[in-house]
Design a protein around this motif. Structure first.
Motif: not given
Length: 180
Positions: A2-3, A6
């Motif tokens: 997810t990082s 993002g």
């Protein structure tokens, strides 16, 4: 995971945001240099062009008109252009990079009116011994043919000279030679 997604998404969002800081094409055009072919100008003719939304006068002088410049020096407030930042003051009598052409802002230094060009070397209602130049009808300011202000008129300084250079018959206003 997810990082990472993002971070990639943030970089894609940052590109248009950072690009928006650059000046628009319209903003670049407003301050960009103006090129003019002066080869077809007649002796004594004045043309007007626009640079940075301001009128700029280009005048092609006769030898006789330039020889008359010393006749008015005693009437001028600043004949050597020492009161303003004059980039070409000691180069030519035209206050230009040319021996034949004057390039000056067409804006009176009093209140920003447009002075009118009267090249005739004859008596005028505002000056019995007129040898040509500019007269501002708004408040009576007078300038000689190269834009130097007369004494005792509302205009405080000579007309401004924009940065310019000649490359043969091409006049570039808004740049000096060697700058870009």
């Amino acid at each position: 995971m997810t990082s990472a997604v993002g971070a990639v998404g943030a970089s894609f969002a940052a590109v248009p945001f950072i690009a928006s800081w650059n000046p628009s094409a319209k903003a670049k055009a407003v301050g960009g240099p103006v090129k003019i072919d002066v080869s077809k100008m007649q002796i004594g003719q004045k043309i007007q062009v626009s640079w940075r939304k301001q009128p700029v006068f280009v005048i092609r002088h006769s030898k006789e008109a330039l020889e008359s410049l010393p006749q008015v020096e005693s009437k001028l407030d600043d004949p050597s252009s020492l009161k303003i930042d004059e980039p070409y003051r000691d180069i030519n009598p035209t206050l230009s990079t040319s021996t034949e052409y004057t390039v000056i802002a067409g804006v009176c230094t009093h209140l920003g009116c447009a002075p009118k060009y009267y090249p005739e070397m004859e008596s005028q209602p505002w000056d019995e011994s007129w040898v040509g130049g500019f007269f501002c009808p708004c408040h009576g300011s007078m300038f000689d043919i190269v834009g130097r202000v007369f004494k005792g008129v509302p205009a405080p300084t000579n007309l401004k000279v924009p940065p310019h250079y000649f490359d043969g018959n091409i006049l570039t206003i808004g740049e000096e030679r060697g700058t870009a």
